[in-house]
Design a protein around this motif. Structure first.
Motif, PDB file in Angstrom:
ATOM      1  N   LEU A 297      50.277  40.399  23.742  1.00 30.15           N
ATOM      2  CA  LEU A 297      50.512  41.804  24.081  1.00 30.15           C
ATOM      3  C   LEU A 297      51.124  41.880  25.473  1.00 30.15           C
ATOM      4  CD1 LEU A 297      47.175  43.361  22.799  1.00 30.15           C
ATOM      5  CD2 LEU A 297      49.424  43.548  21.738  1.00 30.15           C
ATOM      6  N   PRO A 298      52.242  42.578  25.628  1.00 28.14           N
ATOM      7  CA  PRO A 298      52.912  42.638  26.932  1.00 28.14           C
ATOM      8  C   PRO A 298      52.141  43.499  27.921  1.00 28.14           C
ATOM      9  CG  PRO A 298      54.022  44.066  25.387  1.00 28.14           C
ATOM     10  CD  PRO A 298      52.964  43.338  24.600  1.00 28.14           C
ATOM     11  N   ALA A 299      51.805  42.943  29.058  1.00 26.60           N
ATOM     12  CA  ALA A 299      51.138  43.711  30.119  1.00 26.60           C
ATOM     13  C   ALA A 299      51.275  42.946  31.420  1.00 26.60           C
ATOM     14  CB  ALA A 299      49.668  43.934  29.784  1.00 26.60           C
ATOM     15  N   ARG A 300      51.425  43.674  32.493  1.00 28.96           N
ATOM     16  CA  ARG A 300      51.460  43.081  33.825  1.00 28.96           C
ATOM     17  C   ARG A 300      50.074  43.261  34.440  1.00 28.96           C
ATOM     18  NH1 ARG A 300      54.762  41.798  38.228  1.00 28.96           N
ATOM     19  NH2 ARG A 300      54.174  42.755  40.229  1.00 28.96           N
TER      20      ARG A 300
ATOM     21  N   THR B  23      50.816  48.250  32.999  1.00 26.61           N
ATOM     22  CA  THR B  23      50.351  47.564  34.205  1.00 26.61           C
ATOM     23  C   THR B  23      48.859  47.833  34.377  1.00 26.61           C
ATOM     24  OG1 THR B  23      52.504  47.849  35.275  1.00 26.61           O
ATOM     25  CG2 THR B  23      50.630  47.336  36.702  1.00 26.61           C
ATOM     26  N   VAL B  24      48.134  46.778  34.756  1.00 27.06           N
ATOM     27  CA  VAL B  24      46.693  46.904  35.005  1.00 27.06           C
ATOM     28  C   VAL B  24      46.394  46.290  36.367  1.00 27.06           C
ATOM     29  CG1 VAL B  24      44.368  46.363  34.198  1.00 27.06           C
ATOM     30  CG2 VAL B  24      46.214  46.727  32.532  1.00 27.06           C
ATOM     31  N   ILE B  25      45.669  47.023  37.190  1.00 26.53           N
ATOM     32  CA  ILE B  25      45.275  46.530  38.518  1.00 26.53           C
ATOM     33  C   ILE B  25      43.767  46.334  38.542  1.00 26.53           C
ATOM     34  CG2 ILE B  25      45.178  47.042  40.985  1.00 26.53           C
ATOM     35  CD1 ILE B  25      47.705  48.732  40.632  1.00 26.53           C
ATOM     36  N   TYR B  26      43.346  45.081  38.725  1.00 25.34           N
ATOM     37  CA  TYR B  26      41.921  44.747  38.848  1.00 25.34           C
ATOM     38  C   TYR B  26      41.607  44.473  40.319  1.00 25.34           C
ATOM     39  CZ  TYR B  26      41.584  43.953  33.758  1.00 25.34           C
ATOM     40  OH  TYR B  26      41.584  44.093  32.390  1.00 25.34           O
ATOM     41  N   ASP B  27      40.726  45.281  40.876  1.00 25.63           N
ATOM     42  CA  ASP B  27      40.314  45.115  42.270  1.00 25.63           C
ATOM     43  C   ASP B  27      38.785  45.118  42.293  1.00 25.63           C
ATOM     44  OD1 ASP B  27      39.645  45.405  44.979  1.00 25.63           O
ATOM     45  OD2 ASP B  27      41.367  46.692  45.397  1.00 25.63           O
ATOM     46  N   VAL B  28      38.192  43.992  42.673  1.00 31.64           N
ATOM     47  CA  VAL B  28      36.735  43.872  42.632  1.00 31.64           C
ATOM     48  C   VAL B  28      36.044  44.921  43.486  1.00 31.64           C
ATOM     49  CG1 VAL B  28      36.591  42.209  44.536  1.00 31.64           C
ATOM     50  CG2 VAL B  28      34.822  42.226  42.755  1.00 31.64           C
ATOM     51  N   ASN B  29      36.697  45.383  44.540  1.00 30.99           N
ATOM     52  CA  ASN B  29      36.081  46.385  45.412  1.00 30.99           C
ATOM     53  C   ASN B  29      35.761  47.679  44.667  1.00 30.99           C
ATOM     54  OD1 ASN B  29      36.198  44.700  47.650  1.00 30.99           O
ATOM     55  ND2 ASN B  29      38.219  45.436  48.269  1.00 30.99           N
TER      56      ASN B  29
END
Length: 354
Positions: A10-13, A149-155
């Motif tokens: 599956l295409p995702a950034r 687009t998915v942004i993972y930020d632990v904060n």
């Protein structure tokens, strides 16, 4: 070893790492987007307005009415607001409710999405939308639904309360457990699923013990990403069918319902999915998949009984009937008596039984 399968990516950034929320404006500009509508639940409205302000001219405003199970009426209100402010994309801040709203908007408008998850639900990694209308929850799967687009930020996960951390993590694990015995499973997703389950089995107890432990939170977020890939890449079976029934027809909370049902649905399928359950056992370090999941849930103080969510014992028969009407494929045939027994144990909070 599985010798017949189809594997489709599956295409995702994906942008993963501490502090990566700061790259949101850059990602919008990179994609040529100019007016983002920021989405959130009412609970996260203040934060959504902060993010919108930080985006400056890239922001088209905030819609903060995302709701559990993605009601169609809320989606229609959001699209009306989106058209009014002239947004050319959506930014989804939060968990499955907000990301579901963004997906529902994308399905109807074709607009691009940037997802910024704050829980471990995994919805951001799928082209699946579950939405509710007139008391019935249905699902669709189309490429346009997938966030680009998915942004993972632990904060962003550090303030996730322990109770929600537990249920969100178990909800994500359910995606991986079902991917292991799904009709369209494949060797790559099976590897991803086992690693995702292991990441949560190791991290959830640590996070519950020390909620600000960034190392444990990062591993949990890693597990959420992997389990989300599983949900997006393999089909659903009994577990998700029952949770869709309980959520859509009885309005039970999403992650809590998944957390309670997972050990019981795994136990139901254990006799018919030996290879899949071997992977679950390895990942949990437990000799029994269903029992191991139940013990993990108990150890992190996750809810164990549907009755504690407001589900009535008298509703078991109706839930069984709805689940049998349009059943999802499942490795073990769905039997009314078996489903009643499963639901009764889940209602009472008893340990699962194969």
């Amino acid at each position: 070893m599985q010798t017949h399968f189809i594997y489709e990516t599956l295409p995702a950034r994906v942008i993963f790492g501490e502090g990566k929320l700061n790259s949101l404006g850059e990602e919008l500009e990179r994609a040529g987007l100019k007016k983002a509508l920021v989405l959130s639940t009412p609970h996260q409205a203040d934060w959504a307005h902060e993010i919108a302000t930080s985006l400056g001219t890239l922001s088209a405003g905030v819609f903060s009415q995302a709701a559990m199970h993605t009601p169609v009426t809320v989606t229609e209100d959001a699209i009306s607001f989106l058209n009014k402010v002239g947004a050319d994309c959506v930014v989804e801040l939060g968990g499955g409710s907000t990301i579901g709203l963004g997906k529902a908007i994308a399905l109807r408008t074709g607009l691009p999405q940037i997802a910024v998850p704050t829980t471990y639900a995994g919805s951001e990694m799928t082209s699946i939308l579950g939405q509710t209308e007139n008391g019935v929850k249905t699902t669709q799967k189309k490429p346009v639904i997938q966030p680009g687009t998915v942004i993972y930020d632990v904060n962003l996960t550090l303030t996730l309360p322990p109770a929600l951390t537990a249920t969100s993590g178990l909800n994500a694990m359910a995606h991986a457990v079902e991917a292991l015995y799904a009709q369209d499973r494949n060797p790559i997703i099976s590897l991803v699923a086992e690693e995702g389950i292991r990441a949560f089995a190791e991290s959830l107890p640590a996070v519950i013990a020390a909620p600000n432990d960034k190392s444990a939170r990062t591993k949990a977020q890693y597990g959420g990403w992997l389990c989300g890939i599983c949900l997006g890449s393999a089909g659903m079976a009994l577990h998700h069918k029952l949770c869709h029934v309980l959520g859509g027809s009885f309005d039970l909370p999403h992650s809590e319902t998944h957390a309670i049902m997972l050990p019981h649905t795994a136990a139901y399928n254990e006799p018919a999915a030996a290879e899949a359950m071997d992977a679950v056992r390895r990942a949990l370090g437990n000799a029994n998949a269903g029992q191991g999941l139940w013990e993990l849930a108990k150890s992190i103080n996750a809810p164990l009984a549907l009755k504690d969510l407001g589900f009535k014992e008298t509703d078991i028969e109706k839930a069984t009937e709805i689940a049998l009407k349009n059943p999802y494929w499942n490795p073990r045939p769905l039997e009314a008596d078996g489903l009643r027994s499963l639901l009764r144990r889940a209602w009472a909070g008893d340990a699962p039984q194969a």
